[in-house]
Design a protein around this motif. Structure first.
Motif, PDB file in Angstrom:
ATOM      1  N   VAL A 166       0.863  -1.175   0.000  1.00 45.44           N
ATOM      2  CA  VAL A 166       0.000   0.000   0.000  1.00 45.44           C
ATOM      3  C   VAL A 166       0.898   1.222   0.000  1.00 45.44           C
ATOM      4  CG1 VAL A 166      -1.736   1.322   1.289  1.00 45.44           C
ATOM      5  CG2 VAL A 166      -1.868  -1.179   1.218  1.00 45.44           C
ATOM      6  N   VAL A 167       0.579   2.197  -0.844  1.00 39.90           N
ATOM      7  CA  VAL A 167       1.409   3.395  -0.996  1.00 39.90           C
ATOM      8  C   VAL A 167       0.579   4.621  -0.641  1.00 39.90           C
ATOM      9  CG1 VAL A 167       2.774   4.798  -2.578  1.00 39.90           C
ATOM     10  CG2 VAL A 167       2.788   2.299  -2.801  1.00 39.90           C
ATOM     11  N   LEU A 168       0.982   5.305   0.427  1.00 44.63           N
ATOM     12  CA  LEU A 168       0.383   6.566   0.836  1.00 44.63           C
ATOM     13  C   LEU A 168       1.371   7.680   0.531  1.00 44.63           C
ATOM     14  CD1 LEU A 168      -0.894   5.428   4.366  1.00 44.63           C
ATOM     15  CD2 LEU A 168      -2.105   5.266   2.177  1.00 44.63           C
ATOM     16  N   ALA A 169       0.877   8.866   0.214  1.00 43.76           N
ATOM     17  CA  ALA A 169       1.763   9.978  -0.131  1.00 43.76           C
ATOM     18  C   ALA A 169       1.299  11.247   0.549  1.00 43.76           C
ATOM     19  CB  ALA A 169       1.801  10.178  -1.648  1.00 43.76           C
ATOM     20  N   LEU A 170       2.244  12.110   0.902  1.00 42.38           N
ATOM     21  CA  LEU A 170       1.919  13.406   1.472  1.00 42.38           C
ATOM     22  C   LEU A 170       1.647  14.404   0.361  1.00 42.38           C
ATOM     23  CD1 LEU A 170       4.507  13.627   4.394  1.00 42.38           C
ATOM     24  CD2 LEU A 170       2.106  12.953   4.496  1.00 42.38           C
ATOM     25  N   PRO A 171       0.710  15.310   0.552  1.00 39.23           N
ATOM     26  CA  PRO A 171       0.366  16.276  -0.502  1.00 39.23           C
ATOM     27  C   PRO A 171       1.571  17.114  -0.909  1.00 39.23           C
ATOM     28  CG  PRO A 171      -1.221  16.360   1.306  1.00 39.23           C
ATOM     29  CD  PRO A 171      -0.088  15.506   1.774  1.00 39.23           C
ATOM     30  N   GLY A 172       1.717  17.312  -2.206  1.00 37.59           N
ATOM     31  CA  GLY A 172       2.779  18.161  -2.719  1.00 37.59           C
ATOM     32  C   GLY A 172       4.150  17.528  -2.760  1.00 37.59           C
ATOM     33  N   ALA A 173       4.274  16.282  -2.310  1.00 34.78           N
ATOM     34  CA  ALA A 173       5.585  15.624  -2.334  1.00 34.78           C
ATOM     35  C   ALA A 173       6.035  15.397  -3.766  1.00 34.78           C
ATOM     36  CB  ALA A 173       5.520  14.295  -1.587  1.00 34.78           C
ATOM     37  N   GLN A 174       7.324  15.591  -3.995  1.00 30.55           N
ATOM     38  CA  GLN A 174       7.925  15.250  -5.282  1.00 30.55           C
ATOM     39  C   GLN A 174       8.130  13.735  -5.306  1.00 30.55           C
ATOM     40  OE1 GLN A 174      12.226  15.830  -7.583  1.00 30.55           O
ATOM     41  NE2 GLN A 174      11.770  17.040  -5.771  1.00 30.55           N
ATOM     42  N   VAL A 175       7.512  13.065  -6.275  1.00 30.82           N
ATOM     43  CA  VAL A 175       7.597  11.601  -6.371  1.00 30.82           C
ATOM     44  C   VAL A 175       7.851  11.228  -7.820  1.00 30.82           C
ATOM     45  CG1 VAL A 175       6.424   9.404  -5.998  1.00 30.82           C
ATOM     46  CG2 VAL A 175       5.956  11.334  -4.458  1.00 30.82           C
ATOM     47  N   GLY A 176       8.935  10.534  -8.071  1.00 32.13           N
ATOM     48  CA  GLY A 176       9.238  10.104  -9.428  1.00 32.13           C
ATOM     49  C   GLY A 176      10.587   9.432  -9.481  1.00 32.13           C
ATOM     50  N   PHE A 177      10.801   8.640 -10.492  1.00 32.51           N
ATOM     51  CA  PHE A 177      12.097   7.988 -10.623  1.00 32.51           C
ATOM     52  C   PHE A 177      13.184   9.011 -10.922  1.00 32.51           C
ATOM     53  CE2 PHE A 177      15.299   5.428 -12.969  1.00 32.51           C
ATOM     54  CZ  PHE A 177      15.648   4.597 -11.925  1.00 32.51           C
ATOM     55  N   ALA A 178      12.851  10.038 -11.692  1.00 29.98           N
ATOM     56  CA  ALA A 178      13.814  11.083 -12.013  1.00 29.98           C
ATOM     57  C   ALA A 178      13.680  12.241 -11.037  1.00 29.98           C
ATOM     58  CB  ALA A 178      13.591  11.589 -13.443  1.00 29.98           C
ATOM     59  N   GLY A 179      14.790  12.597 -10.397  1.00 26.48           N
ATOM     60  CA  GLY A 179      14.794  13.753  -9.510  1.00 26.48           C
ATOM     61  C   GLY A 179      14.838  15.054 -10.296  1.00 26.48           C
ATOM     62  N   SER A 180      14.692  16.159  -9.583  1.00 27.10           N
ATOM     63  CA  SER A 180      14.572  17.461 -10.251  1.00 27.10           C
ATOM     64  C   SER A 180      15.844  17.867 -10.986  1.00 27.10           C
ATOM     65  CB  SER A 180      14.201  18.530  -9.230  1.00 27.10           C
ATOM     66  OG  SER A 180      15.178  18.603  -8.198  1.00 27.10           O
ATOM     67  N   ARG A 181      16.995  17.316 -10.615  1.00 30.93           N
ATOM     68  CA  ARG A 181      18.255  17.728 -11.245  1.00 30.93           C
ATOM     69  C   ARG A 181      18.647  16.865 -12.445  1.00 30.93           C
ATOM     70  NH1 ARG A 181      22.167  19.475  -6.119  1.00 30.93           N
ATOM     71  NH2 ARG A 181      20.629  20.851  -5.124  1.00 30.93           N
ATOM     72  N   VAL A 182      17.887  15.831 -12.715  1.00 32.16           N
ATOM     73  CA  VAL A 182      18.259  14.954 -13.832  1.00 32.16           C
ATOM     74  C   VAL A 182      17.160  14.829 -14.877  1.00 32.16           C
ATOM     75  CG1 VAL A 182      19.848  13.612 -12.401  1.00 32.16           C
ATOM     76  CG2 VAL A 182      17.476  12.862 -12.615  1.00 32.16           C
ATOM     77  N   ARG A 183      16.061  15.545 -14.715  1.00 31.74           N
ATOM     78  CA  ARG A 183      14.976  15.466 -15.685  1.00 31.74           C
ATOM     79  C   ARG A 183      15.329  16.211 -16.960  1.00 31.74           C
ATOM     80  NH1 ARG A 183      10.664  17.803 -11.475  1.00 31.74           N
ATOM     81  NH2 ARG A 183      10.826  16.171  -9.899  1.00 31.74           N
ATOM     82  N   PRO A 184      14.621  15.876 -18.049  1.00 34.03           N
ATOM     83  CA  PRO A 184      14.777  16.680 -19.271  1.00 34.03           C
ATOM     84  C   PRO A 184      14.385  18.131 -18.989  1.00 34.03           C
ATOM     85  CG  PRO A 184      13.593  14.648 -19.726  1.00 34.03           C
ATOM     86  CD  PRO A 184      13.721  14.738 -18.239  1.00 34.03           C
ATOM     87  N   PRO A 185      15.051  19.074 -19.638  1.00 30.06           N
ATOM     88  CA  PRO A 185      14.784  20.494 -19.353  1.00 30.06           C
ATOM     89  C   PRO A 185      13.355  20.923 -19.631  1.00 30.06           C
ATOM     90  CG  PRO A 185      16.177  20.232 -21.298  1.00 30.06           C
ATOM     91  CD  PRO A 185      16.106  18.896 -20.646  1.00 30.06           C
ATOM     92  N   ASP A 186      12.667  20.210 -20.515  1.00 24.29           N
ATOM     93  CA  ASP A 186      11.294  20.586 -20.843  1.00 24.29           C
ATOM     94  C   ASP A 186      10.258  19.725 -20.115  1.00 24.29           C
ATOM     95  OD1 ASP A 186      11.905  18.261 -22.166  1.00 24.29           O
ATOM     96  OD2 ASP A 186      10.929  18.813 -24.056  1.00 24.29           O
ATOM     97  N   ALA A 187      10.690  19.001 -19.068  1.00 27.23           N
ATOM     98  CA  ALA A 187       9.776  18.111 -18.358  1.00 27.23           C
ATOM     99  C   ALA A 187       8.721  18.912 -17.601  1.00 27.23           C
ATOM    100  CB  ALA A 187      10.550  17.228 -17.380  1.00 27.23           C
ATOM    101  N   ASP A 188       7.509  18.388 -17.582  1.00 33.71           N
ATOM    102  CA  ASP A 188       6.424  19.008 -16.841  1.00 33.71           C
ATOM    103  C   ASP A 188       6.562  18.627 -15.370  1.00 33.71           C
ATOM    104  OD1 ASP A 188       4.084  19.918 -15.743  1.00 33.71           O
ATOM    105  OD2 ASP A 188       2.771  18.569 -16.864  1.00 33.71           O
ATOM    106  N   PRO A 189       6.860  19.586 -14.477  1.00 30.93           N
ATOM    107  CA  PRO A 189       7.071  19.232 -13.065  1.00 30.93           C
ATOM    108  C   PRO A 189       5.833  18.636 -12.400  1.00 30.93           C
ATOM    109  CG  PRO A 189       6.981  21.619 -13.353  1.00 30.93           C
ATOM    110  CD  PRO A 189       7.040  21.026 -14.720  1.00 30.93           C
ATOM    111  N   ALA A 190       4.652  18.925 -12.928  1.00 32.54           N
ATOM    112  CA  ALA A 190       3.429  18.373 -12.329  1.00 32.54           C
ATOM    113  C   ALA A 190       3.367  16.860 -12.448  1.00 32.54           C
ATOM    114  CB  ALA A 190       2.199  18.996 -12.988  1.00 32.54           C
ATOM    115  N   ALA A 191       4.110  16.294 -13.406  1.00 29.00           N
ATOM    116  CA  ALA A 191       4.100  14.847 -13.594  1.00 29.00           C
ATOM    117  C   ALA A 191       4.877  14.117 -12.506  1.00 29.00           C
ATOM    118  CB  ALA A 191       4.675  14.487 -14.965  1.00 29.00           C
ATOM    119  N   TYR A 192       5.651  14.868 -11.719  1.00 23.32           N
ATOM    120  CA  TYR A 192       6.526  14.256 -10.714  1.00 23.32           C
ATOM    121  C   TYR A 192       6.011  14.550  -9.306  1.00 23.32           C
ATOM    122  CZ  TYR A 192       9.661  14.034 -14.740  1.00 23.32           C
ATOM    123  OH  TYR A 192      10.209  13.786 -15.974  1.00 23.32           O
TER     124      TYR A 192
END
Length: 462
Positions: A166-192
């Protein structure tokens, strides 16, 4: 961005006062500047320890969450970004081993940027250690409930997070395999974000910090009552029928009653059956559970029962995959399953086919067929073809007086047989789909009455 708490702060948030105790762990002596001899690594660790008061990036211990004991793993993001290194792996392995020895559920409270670069590939291989420990704990029939904090990225998300039951998440948490420093420059931050992972079926719920302890405690109570590794689970009782008590006179009457908008649906049956329940959501394959399927765990008479319930609409592939996930989880934990059948059939539009409708239905057939725990099924409305049969327990399927089960809808049967529309009603009768017909044919075991345990009819020899 979600509010960031230290490991000790988040442990205080979710555990009962004074109940948390660190798990002793023998940690390897660090080599000068680590296994790679990374210049300045020792100094970075020393600063991190002074700043956080911790010796490593995870704090592991036992505590009670609303009275339920568990092993808790809290990441300290202030210690080198909560990164995983060799000594982190030592602590995680010790925590999981302790959980199995004492038969306790595991709660990872994750906040990590990924693997520690200063330890190179040796840091990355800690993910294999974590995956192994998680797999052993799963095989032992113990629940794992992850809480995604800010941020949950990289290997920590791909193992401890996404691999949890079971996976619970806190609101607004950044969640994704790619962290903010390694994403493509045009990545939509809302997807993470946690909300995006919820919408994609990768998380079960987004929970506010003030509600986290209560939600986590409820989940731990439900999932800690399984009998895995101890004794066989008892079958879930057949729910009482909630609709009309009289049996239909004709096949077409059975169809009309099952399709009636006034007939009680899955929500009413679940509310009557359980004192409280918690739902899971998402198929972990990019699809959120659809409105045609409700899945989760509930409490009845002091025990936990898992449920997968169709709600009367055509069931979509994500719904079937979520149901299969639910049944497999219940089977691992030793929790009996209740399924409620109510669908005109599986969704058959082009998008459903592109989403793998056939494979998704096959998953449910396989999960029910392979379950070691007992599965109880009640047909509460329409039982339309294989999309309904996939959820039905062989030898332990029941039906309400206002339900029916058919190889195909009467209208479609008439069309296939090239009969005119005026012969649809007669075709319904020929299909023998009434509850009493189903009992006589041996398709169902009996007809549920309006009491918890009474049965209107029962097949001889069952």
């Amino acid at each position: 961005m979600a509010e960031r708490r230290s490991a000790r702060e988040v442990l205080a948030l979710v555990t009962d006062a004074g109940s948390f105790t660190d798990i002793p762990c023998v940690i390897r002596e660090p080599e000068p500047d680590g296994p790679l001899g990374w210049q300045g690594y020792d100094a970075s660790r020393a600063r991190a320890a002074e700043r956080t008061g911790e010796e490593e990036s995870v704090v592991c211990g036992t505590g009670r969450v609303e009275g339920v004991p568990a092993v808790l793993i809290a990441f300290e993001f202030g210690f080198l970004g909560g990164s995983l290194g060799g000594r982190t792996g030592d602590r995680l392995e010790a925590a999981y081993a302790y959980a199995r020895e004492h038969r306790l559920p595991v709660v990872p409270l994750i906040a990590t940027g990924g693997s520690r670069m200063q330890e190179g590939m040796l840091a990355l291989t800690q993910l294999q250690r974590v995956a192994r420990q998680s797999a052993l704990t799963r095989e032992a029939g113990l629940a794992q409930i992850a809480v995604l904090r800010d941020p949950t990225t990289g290997g920590g998300w791909a193992t401890l997070g996404a691999g949890a039951d079971v996976v619970l998440a806190l609101p607004g948490a950044q969640v994704g395999f790619a962290g903010s420093r390694v994403r493509p420059p045009d990545a939509d931050p809302a997807a993470y974000t946690a909300q995006a992972q919820l919408a994609a079926g990768a998380a079960d719920a987004v929970v506010a910090p003030a509600e986290l302890k209560g939600v986590l405690g409820a989940w731990l109570r439900l999932l800690s009552r399984g009998t895995a590794g101890r004794r066989p689970a008892e079958p879930a009782p057949v729910p009482a029928a909630l609709g009309e008590a009289a049996l239909p006179a004709t096949g077409w009457e059975a169809v009309r009653r099952a399709r009636s908008p006034e007939r009680p649906r899955a929500g009413a049956y679940l509310d009557a059956y359980f004192t409280h329940r918690a739902g899971i959501g998402g198929d972990r394959c990019g699809g959120r559970d659809d409105d045609g399927m409700l899945c989760g765990f509930g409490e009845r008479d002091g025990r936990t029962v898992a449920y997968a319930a169709q709600t009367g609409s055509a069931t979509r592939p994500a719904g079937y995959r979520t149901a299969a996930r639910l049944i497999r989880l219940a089977d691992r934990l030793g929790i009996a399953v209740l399924t409620l059948v109510d669908t005109p059939g599986a969704a058959n539009d082009a998008e459903a086919e592109r989403q793998g409708a056939g494979a998704a239905i096959a998953e449910v057939f396989a999960a029910v067929a392979g379950a070691r725990v007992p599965v109880t099924t009640l047909v509460v409305g329409e039982g339309g073809s294989g999309g309904a049969l996939a959820l039905a327990a062989p030898g332990n399927t029941w039906v309400t007086p206002d339900g029916y089960f058919s190889v195909i809808a009467p209208e479609l049967a008439a069309a296939i047989l090239k009969r005119p529309p005026e012969e649809v009603e007669a075709t319904a009768g020929q299909l023998r789909i009434r509850p009493q017909d189903l009992v006589e044919l041996g398709v169902v075991r009996g007809i549920a009455e309006h009491t918890d345990h009474a049965v209107h009819a029962d097949r001889p020899g069952t």
